[in-house]
Write a protein that holds these residues in place. Structure first.
Motif, short mmCIF file in Angstrom:
data_model
loop_
_atom_site.label_atom_id
_atom_site.label_comp_id
_atom_site.label_asym_id
_atom_site.label_seq_id
_atom_site.Cartn_x
_atom_site.Cartn_y
_atom_site.Cartn_z
N GLN A 39 -2.76 -8.94 2.84
CA GLN A 39 -2.20 -8.69 2.22
C GLN A 39 -2.32 -10.07 0.86
O GLN A 39 -2.06 -10.16 0.14
CB GLN A 39 -0.46 -9.12 2.30
N ILE A 80 -3.55 -1.61 11.76
CA ILE A 80 -3.57 -1.52 10.97
C ILE A 80 -4.21 -1.45 9.92
O ILE A 80 -5.61 -1.25 11.22
CB ILE A 80 -2.77 -3.06 9.66
N VAL A 114 2.12 -0.01 3.95
CA VAL A 114 2.61 -1.41 3.45
C VAL A 114 2.20 -1.87 1.90
O VAL A 114 3.24 -2.56 1.14
CB VAL A 114 1.50 -2.32 4.73
N ASP A 115 1.37 -1.76 1.83
CA ASP A 115 1.00 -1.64 0.91
C ASP A 115 -0.16 -1.34 0.03
O ASP A 115 -0.83 -0.01 0.93
CB ASP A 115 0.42 -3.43 0.01
N TYR A 171 -5.34 1.41 0.23
CA TYR A 171 -4.36 1.29 1.29
C TYR A 171 -4.27 0.50 2.34
O TYR A 171 -5.18 0.55 2.97
CB TYR A 171 -3.34 2.52 1.02
N ILE A 172 -2.92 0.00 2.87
CA ILE A 172 -3.11 -1.05 4.11
C ILE A 172 -2.13 0.14 4.86
O ILE A 172 -0.52 0.25 3.88
CB ILE A 172 -2.17 -2.28 4.01
N ARG A 205 0.17 0.58 8.36
CA ARG A 205 0.94 -0.24 9.84
C ARG A 205 1.11 1.17 11.15
O ARG A 205 2.12 2.32 10.51
CB ARG A 205 1.83 -0.71 9.21
N LEU A 254 -2.65 -8.52 9.47
CA LEU A 254 -1.76 -8.10 8.49
C LEU A 254 -1.67 -8.85 7.04
O LEU A 254 -2.14 -8.76 5.74
CB LEU A 254 -0.45 -7.21 8.43
N GLU A 255 -1.72 -10.08 7.84
CA GLU A 255 -1.31 -11.63 6.54
C GLU A 255 -2.71 -11.58 6.08
O GLU A 255 -2.21 -11.95 4.29
CB GLU A 255 -0.73 -12.78 6.84
N GLU A 300 3.49 3.74 8.59
CA GLU A 300 3.86 3.70 7.08
C GLU A 300 3.27 2.67 5.98
O GLU A 300 2.30 1.65 6.86
CB GLU A 300 5.16 2.56 7.50
N GLU A 306 -2.62 -5.72 13.88
CA GLU A 306 -2.30 -5.68 12.95
C GLU A 306 -1.74 -8.36 13.09
O GLU A 306 -1.44 -8.19 11.79
CB GLU A 306 -0.49 -5.70 12.61
#
Length: 91
Positions: free
Chosen positions: A78, A14, A40-41, A4-5, A7, A74-75, A38, A70
């Protein structure tokens, strides 16, 4: 297992982790974290080797433990999730 990711809202962090129960793990982290977290994915059917691969992909964004910046991180995370999904789509 799933990778999981998460944030940490508002603090440029992250977390990339692995668990057999994402909801339980998020609840545990939320109880320890001074800010809201939260999801993210989530990569279902992924495990510790995929988590380690993601940690390596994000090494330049690492801050401590399983936490990464982050901005930029994060990019990259993803993109890495997308690569993994594409590579395993027909397996």
């Amino acid at each position: 297992m799933a990778v999981y990711i998460l944030r940490a809202v508002g603090v440029n962090r992250i977390k990339i982790g692995c668990t057999d129960d994402v909801a339980r793990r998020v609840s545990e982290i939320a109880g320890m974290c001074p800010v809201a977290v939260e999801i993210v994915d989530v990569l279902e059917s992924a495990g510790f080797s995929q988590e380690a691969w993601l940690h390596e992909m994000l090494r330049s964004y690492w801050t401590h433990g399983e936490w990464f910046e982050e901005v930029g991180g994060l990019e990259q995370a993803q993109r890495s999730f997308a690569i993994y999904r594409a590579a395993t789509a027909n397996v």
